[in-house]
Scaffold this motif. Structure first.
Motif, PDB file in Angstrom:
ATOM      1  N   VAL A  53      -0.086  22.342  28.645  1.00 63.51           N
ATOM      2  CA  VAL A  53      -1.260  21.632  29.215  1.00 63.51           C
ATOM      3  C   VAL A  53      -1.913  23.100  30.066  1.00 63.51           C
ATOM      4  CG1 VAL A  53      -2.466  20.131  31.073  1.00 63.51           C
ATOM      5  CG2 VAL A  53      -0.571  19.360  29.612  1.00 63.51           C
ATOM      6  N   SER A  54      -3.198  23.076  30.274  1.00 65.43           N
ATOM      7  CA  SER A  54      -3.819  24.473  30.866  1.00 65.43           C
ATOM      8  C   SER A  54      -3.499  24.244  32.464  1.00 65.43           C
ATOM      9  CB  SER A  54      -5.314  24.319  30.693  1.00 65.43           C
ATOM     10  OG  SER A  54      -5.978  23.615  31.675  1.00 65.43           O
ATOM     11  N   PHE A  55      -3.146  25.505  32.894  1.00 64.67           N
ATOM     12  CA  PHE A  55      -2.915  25.887  34.515  1.00 64.67           C
ATOM     13  C   PHE A  55      -4.234  25.226  35.194  1.00 64.67           C
ATOM     14  CE2 PHE A  55      -3.427  28.566  38.136  1.00 64.67           C
ATOM     15  CZ  PHE A  55      -2.306  27.869  38.839  1.00 64.67           C
ATOM     16  N   GLU A  56      -5.452  25.720  34.579  1.00 64.85           N
ATOM     17  CA  GLU A  56      -6.675  25.426  35.612  1.00 64.85           C
ATOM     18  C   GLU A  56      -6.872  23.866  35.737  1.00 64.85           C
ATOM     19  OE1 GLU A  56      -8.405  27.305  37.296  1.00 64.85           O
ATOM     20  OE2 GLU A  56      -7.204  29.055  36.625  1.00 64.85           O
ATOM     21  N   SER A  57      -6.588  23.041  34.584  1.00 59.45           N
ATOM     22  CA  SER A  57      -6.646  21.586  34.584  1.00 59.45           C
ATOM     23  C   SER A  57      -5.639  20.878  35.509  1.00 59.45           C
ATOM     24  CB  SER A  57      -6.638  20.848  33.181  1.00 59.45           C
ATOM     25  OG  SER A  57      -5.308  21.169  32.592  1.00 59.45           O
ATOM     26  N   LEU A  58      -4.542  21.516  35.547  1.00 59.41           N
ATOM     27  CA  LEU A  58      -3.241  21.049  36.432  1.00 59.41           C
ATOM     28  C   LEU A  58      -3.774  21.273  37.946  1.00 59.41           C
ATOM     29  CD1 LEU A  58      -0.035  21.794  34.532  1.00 59.41           C
ATOM     30  CD2 LEU A  58      -0.927  19.770  34.940  1.00 59.41           C
ATOM     31  N   LYS A  59      -4.172  22.496  38.119  1.00 61.22           N
ATOM     32  CA  LYS A  59      -4.529  22.980  39.607  1.00 61.22           C
ATOM     33  C   LYS A  59      -5.823  22.064  40.168  1.00 61.22           C
ATOM     34  CE  LYS A  59      -5.513  27.059  42.290  1.00 61.22           C
ATOM     35  NZ  LYS A  59      -5.866  28.571  42.194  1.00 61.22           N
ATOM     36  N   GLN A  60      -6.663  21.800  39.221  1.00 58.54           N
ATOM     37  CA  GLN A  60      -7.946  20.990  39.574  1.00 58.54           C
ATOM     38  C   GLN A  60      -7.225  19.479  39.848  1.00 58.54           C
ATOM     39  OE1 GLN A  60     -11.124  20.760  36.801  1.00 58.54           O
ATOM     40  NE2 GLN A  60     -12.331  19.196  37.704  1.00 58.54           N
ATOM     41  N   PRO A 101       1.765  17.732  47.846  1.00 60.31           N
ATOM     42  CA  PRO A 101       2.040  17.719  49.367  1.00 60.31           C
ATOM     43  C   PRO A 101       2.664  19.032  49.602  1.00 60.31           C
ATOM     44  CG  PRO A 101       2.690  15.643  48.266  1.00 60.31           C
ATOM     45  CD  PRO A 101       2.478  16.747  47.062  1.00 60.31           C
ATOM     46  N   LEU A 102       3.004  19.919  48.649  1.00 65.06           N
ATOM     47  CA  LEU A 102       3.745  21.111  49.352  1.00 65.06           C
ATOM     48  C   LEU A 102       2.742  21.903  50.234  1.00 65.06           C
ATOM     49  CD1 LEU A 102       5.596  22.175  46.089  1.00 65.06           C
ATOM     50  CD2 LEU A 102       6.529  21.196  48.087  1.00 65.06           C
ATOM     51  N   PRO A 103       3.167  22.443  51.364  1.00 67.74           N
ATOM     52  CA  PRO A 103       2.148  23.169  52.267  1.00 67.74           C
ATOM     53  C   PRO A 103       1.818  24.572  51.728  1.00 67.74           C
ATOM     54  CG  PRO A 103       4.354  22.988  53.329  1.00 67.74           C
ATOM     55  CD  PRO A 103       4.423  22.167  51.945  1.00 67.74           C
ATOM     56  N   SER A 104       2.643  25.350  51.022  1.00 64.12           N
ATOM     57  CA  SER A 104       2.614  26.507  50.688  1.00 64.12           C
ATOM     58  C   SER A 104       1.627  26.666  49.474  1.00 64.12           C
ATOM     59  CB  SER A 104       3.721  27.187  50.400  1.00 64.12           C
ATOM     60  OG  SER A 104       3.837  28.475  49.665  1.00 64.12           O
ATOM     61  N   PRO A 105       0.454  27.257  49.244  1.00 71.12           N
ATOM     62  CA  PRO A 105      -0.228  27.581  47.899  1.00 71.12           C
ATOM     63  C   PRO A 105       0.429  28.310  46.793  1.00 71.12           C
ATOM     64  CG  PRO A 105      -1.550  27.889  49.782  1.00 71.12           C
ATOM     65  CD  PRO A 105      -0.146  27.786  50.366  1.00 71.12           C
ATOM     66  N   THR A 106       1.454  29.134  47.362  1.00 69.79           N
ATOM     67  CA  THR A 106       2.255  29.897  46.445  1.00 69.79           C
ATOM     68  C   THR A 106       3.376  29.023  45.651  1.00 69.79           C
ATOM     69  OG1 THR A 106       1.946  31.866  47.779  1.00 69.79           O
ATOM     70  CG2 THR A 106       3.567  32.006  46.123  1.00 69.79           C
ATOM     71  N   GLU A 107       3.823  28.369  46.617  1.00 69.89           N
ATOM     72  CA  GLU A 107       4.860  27.261  46.009  1.00 69.89           C
ATOM     73  C   GLU A 107       4.082  26.325  44.857  1.00 69.89           C
ATOM     74  OE1 GLU A 107       8.663  24.829  47.858  1.00 69.89           O
ATOM     75  OE2 GLU A 107       7.253  25.565  49.160  1.00 69.89           O
ATOM     76  N   GLU A 120       1.587  26.693  43.188  1.00 67.85           N
ATOM     77  CA  GLU A 120       1.239  27.661  41.910  1.00 67.85           C
ATOM     78  C   GLU A 120       2.303  27.666  41.063  1.00 67.85           C
ATOM     79  OE1 GLU A 120      -1.027  31.826  41.050  1.00 67.85           O
ATOM     80  OE2 GLU A 120      -1.871  30.399  42.578  1.00 67.85           O
ATOM     81  N   ILE A 121       3.520  28.136  41.514  1.00 66.77           N
ATOM     82  CA  ILE A 121       4.638  28.422  40.874  1.00 66.77           C
ATOM     83  C   ILE A 121       5.083  27.015  39.954  1.00 66.77           C
ATOM     84  CG2 ILE A 121       6.939  28.721  41.041  1.00 66.77           C
ATOM     85  CD1 ILE A 121       6.600  30.955  43.424  1.00 66.77           C
ATOM     86  N   TYR A 122       4.986  25.922  40.498  1.00 64.41           N
ATOM     87  CA  TYR A 122       5.490  24.788  40.028  1.00 64.41           C
ATOM     88  C   TYR A 122       4.453  24.423  38.990  1.00 64.41           C
ATOM     89  CZ  TYR A 122       9.384  24.288  43.290  1.00 64.41           C
ATOM     90  OH  TYR A 122      10.725  24.720  43.891  1.00 64.41           O
ATOM     91  N   LEU A 123       3.175  24.569  39.269  1.00 56.96           N
ATOM     92  CA  LEU A 123       1.948  24.006  38.371  1.00 56.96           C
ATOM     93  C   LEU A 123       2.146  25.112  37.093  1.00 56.96           C
ATOM     94  CD1 LEU A 123      -0.848  23.594  40.714  1.00 56.96           C
ATOM     95  CD2 LEU A 123       0.349  21.869  39.498  1.00 56.96           C
ATOM     96  N   LYS A 124       2.582  26.307  37.165  1.00 56.34           N
ATOM     97  CA  LYS A 124       2.644  27.238  36.166  1.00 56.34           C
ATOM     98  C   LYS A 124       3.806  26.747  35.162  1.00 56.34           C
ATOM     99  CE  LYS A 124       0.119  31.174  37.611  1.00 56.34           C
ATOM    100  NZ  LYS A 124       0.131  32.727  37.956  1.00 56.34           N
ATOM    101  N   GLU A 125       4.791  26.336  35.930  1.00 64.52           N
ATOM    102  CA  GLU A 125       5.968  26.010  34.979  1.00 64.52           C
ATOM    103  C   GLU A 125       5.748  24.459  34.434  1.00 64.52           C
ATOM    104  OE1 GLU A 125       9.495  25.595  37.691  1.00 64.52           O
ATOM    105  OE2 GLU A 125       9.725  27.585  37.721  1.00 64.52           O
ATOM    106  N   LEU A 126       5.083  23.587  34.886  1.00 70.14           N
ATOM    107  CA  LEU A 126       4.540  22.487  34.087  1.00 70.14           C
ATOM    108  C   LEU A 126       3.623  22.676  33.147  1.00 70.14           C
ATOM    109  CD1 LEU A 126       5.057  19.537  35.135  1.00 70.14           C
ATOM    110  CD2 LEU A 126       2.955  19.545  36.273  1.00 70.14           C
ATOM    111  N   SER A 127       2.683  23.719  33.331  1.00 68.00           N
ATOM    112  CA  SER A 127       1.901  24.132  32.443  1.00 68.00           C
ATOM    113  C   SER A 127       2.390  24.666  31.097  1.00 68.00           C
ATOM    114  CB  SER A 127       0.755  25.166  32.801  1.00 68.00           C
ATOM    115  OG  SER A 127       0.103  25.822  31.762  1.00 68.00           O
TER     116      SER A 127
END
Length: 605
Positions: free
Chosen positions: A422-429, A402-408, A410-417
């Motif tokens: 787990v691959s960043f691309e699959s988390l982003k998808q 739900p975060l409105p900022s794409p940059t924000e 991406e930062i949290y998804l990379k940390e989670l990855s």
């Protein structure tokens, strides 16, 4: 309500101009538009059907359930427990309107009962402080405080006191000063005996922490027991002065620092605030044995933009921090959470590691609300197992997507990855899919109604609707026209004057004549600030809410005036009828006939 005679009228008017009624109320009540009105659930009594109404064009509010009403200043007074001068001063400061404090006389409430209770609280606080520092009763409490790291300078700074383990120490103190003991019990200083034979001290064998309102007046106390008894902390009960859901410990002392930094640090306990203050953190407040409320958040939002939640490091403290996030973010705060390890509370952390480390590592090192949510959720899963990893990713997506900022995002998804391998691309998808589902399921309108607290005054009950007599309706309609138009007031003044049958209506009319005589224009909100009586203010708010047309005719005004004038004539007729019957019973038929003639003349009128 105080007229605020010591406050320049131009300051009051500037405050009302700057603080729009809808903006003021919306910080506490969820309003929805209904025609020219805004409606919501009343914050002053419990209700399920909205009866709380705001009129933007007249800048007033009125509750058809409990009768509360007034302008923006009155709303702040009611919701924050402020006197008229305190509310004006607070609102002037928020709007950067120059305000010259006219002294303590202006800050005192006009209600004698509240004035006496404020005086009693002030003296009781000084009495408890004296007993702690200067008597043998207080020695054990002094030892306890020093062992907790609260030295004498802090004891003086925070006015800490002690209530001896006796039943009548404060009772005798108040009795000697001629305070009404029943009023003192109502205000929370005393307790009634079970057999109803008198009163005893409410606080016994407790370290006493005075609780102040935003202006620094003592409005309540909290007592911490010295031994192992229960409850560990005992607060003053809710009263006309004190409401836990709208009071924050230490706000009067820290508000300038909070405003200066535009940041507030929120704690759960008194000891935490005192230790943090000693460590140099002076933008601090605490809730008092209650969860953070929307009212707390709204009060703080007028001073700050960022909130740092610094609760205990145990599971209960972290759960409470989690619950505080939507409340603070709903009020518009940027929220960070202080992470205290080892299950310590802030007070214990300061004593164990020192103030400097607390300031730099805990307060300045507080993490974002998103980061905290992810850390909090992570603890609930065994990440070595695939099922645990999948469940955690699902919960994490509910926070990140739900975060409105794409940059924000991406930062949290990379940390989670990196954290979960787990691959960043699959988390982003997965995140993008979740966002699509969110947009598809989003309903129109505002789904945050549960964030608003609408039961602050459980004991203020709605009034039952009453069918008013014709003359009462006519008086209200006439006053409604008069509030809207000076010309109507002049017309009524010449033909009716103060001959209203309802005492309150006559008083309102007199105030209106005086208001217009000063050259002021029609303005219900501004007029309310000139009144001297809370009951009159509620009546005016109710009348101003009437759906009276802007256009009027002398015919309609004359009809209302005629209806109003009928009442004393009808009373005369009824009285004379009784006299006539009495004369007939006494056999005095001549007198009876004369009275009958007078009745006919009155009926012709």
């Amino acid at each position: 309500m105080s007229t605020g005679r010591n406050i320049p009228e131009e300051v009051i008017e500037a405050v009302l101009r700057h603080h729009d009624i809808v903006d003021t109320v919306s910080k506490h009540v969820h309003l929805t538009k209904q025609g020219k009105y805004m409606k919501g659930l009343c914050p002053f009594h419990s209700e399920k059907t909205p009866s709380f109404t705001v009129t933007p064009d007249r800048q007033i509010f009125h509750c058809y359930g409990c009768g509360a009403g007034g302008n923006a200043i009155k709303f702040r007074m009611e919701i924050e427990g402020l006197t008229f001068p305190e509310a004006v001063k607070t609102m002037a400061e928020e709007a950067h309107i120059p305000f010259q404090d006219a002294g303590t006389s202006a800050a005192a409430p006009q209600n004698p009962e509240l004035e006496a209770l404020l005086q009693a609280n002030e003296w009781s606080g000084k009495f408890y402080h004296f007993l702690l520092k200067n008597t043998e009763y207080g020695q054990q409490a002094m030892d306890y405080l020093k062992n907790r790291g609260i030295h004498e300078r802090l004891i003086d700074q925070f006015d800490i006191g002690y209530a001896p383990a006796r039943w009548d120490t404060l009772l005798q103190f108040l009795e000697k000063r001629s305070f009404d003991l029943a009023a003192m019990e109502k205000g929370g200083l005393l307790s009634a005996k079970n057999d109803g034979s008198g009163f005893v001290d409410r606080f016994r064998d407790r370290v006493i922490f005075p609780i102040h309102n935003r202006s620094g007046k003592v409005i309540a106390f909290a007592g911490r027991i010295l031994g192992d008894g229960q409850p560990k902390y005992l607060n003053s009960p809710e009263s006309k002065l004190f409401s836990k859901s709208r009071t924050l410990y230490n706000l009067h002392r820290s508000k300038n620092e909070i405003r200066k930094k535009r940041q507030v640090v929120i704690f759960e306990g008194f000891g935490d605030v005192i230790s943090a203050w000693d460590a140099g953190v002076h933008n601090t407040v605490a809730t008092m044995g209650t969860a953070l409320t929307e009212s707390h958040a709204a009060i703080l939002k007028s001073l700050a933009d960022e909130a740092i939640v610094c609760y205990d490091g145990d599971n209960a403290g972290q759960a409470a921090a989690m619950k505080s996030i939507p409340i603070l973010e709903g009020a518009g705060f940027k929220v960070r959470i202080a992470m205290i390890g080892d299950g310590l509370d802030p007070d214990e952390y300061v004593r164990k590691y020192g103030g400097e480390r607390f300031l730099h590592q805990i307060v300045e090192g507080a993490v974002s609300s998103v980061k905290f949510k992810l850390i909090y959720l992570r603890k609930n899963h065994i990440l070595l197992e695939e099922a645990g990893k999948v469940a955690y990713i699902k919960e994490a997506m509910e926070v990140i997507a739900p975060l409105p900022s794409p940059t924000e995002r991406e930062i949290y998804l990379k940390e989670l990855s990196a954290d979960l391998q787990v691959s960043f691309e699959s988390l982003k998808q997965e995140c993008n899919q979740y966002r699509q589902e969110l947009q598809k399921n989003q309903n129109d309108g505002d789904n945050n109604a549960n964030w608003w607290n609408n039961g602050r005054h459980k004991n203020r009950q709605p009034e039952a609707p009453v069918l008013l007599p014709a003359y009462h309706v006519a008086e209200r309609r006439l006053l409604s026209f008069m509030l809207q138009d000076e010309e109507v007031a002049s017309y009524v003044h010449d033909r009716l004057g103060d001959q209203f049958n309802i005492k309150e209506h006559a008083a309102i009319a007199a105030y209106l004549y005086a208001y217009y005589a000063q050259g002021k224009s029609a303005d219900a909100s501004r007029f309310m600030s000139s009144l001297q009586d809370e009951k009159l203010e509620k009546t005016v708010s109710s009348i101003a809410m009437m759906d009276t047309p802007g256009e009027w005719s002398t015919q309609e005004l004359d009809d209302c005036i005629r209806e109003i004038r009928k009442v004393p004539v009808k009373s005369d007729i009824d009285r004379k009828r009784e006299e006539m019957i009495a004369a007939e019973k006494a056999g005095d038929f001549l007198t009876a006939a004369q009275i009958a003639s007078e009745i006919i003349a009155l009926e012709r009128q």
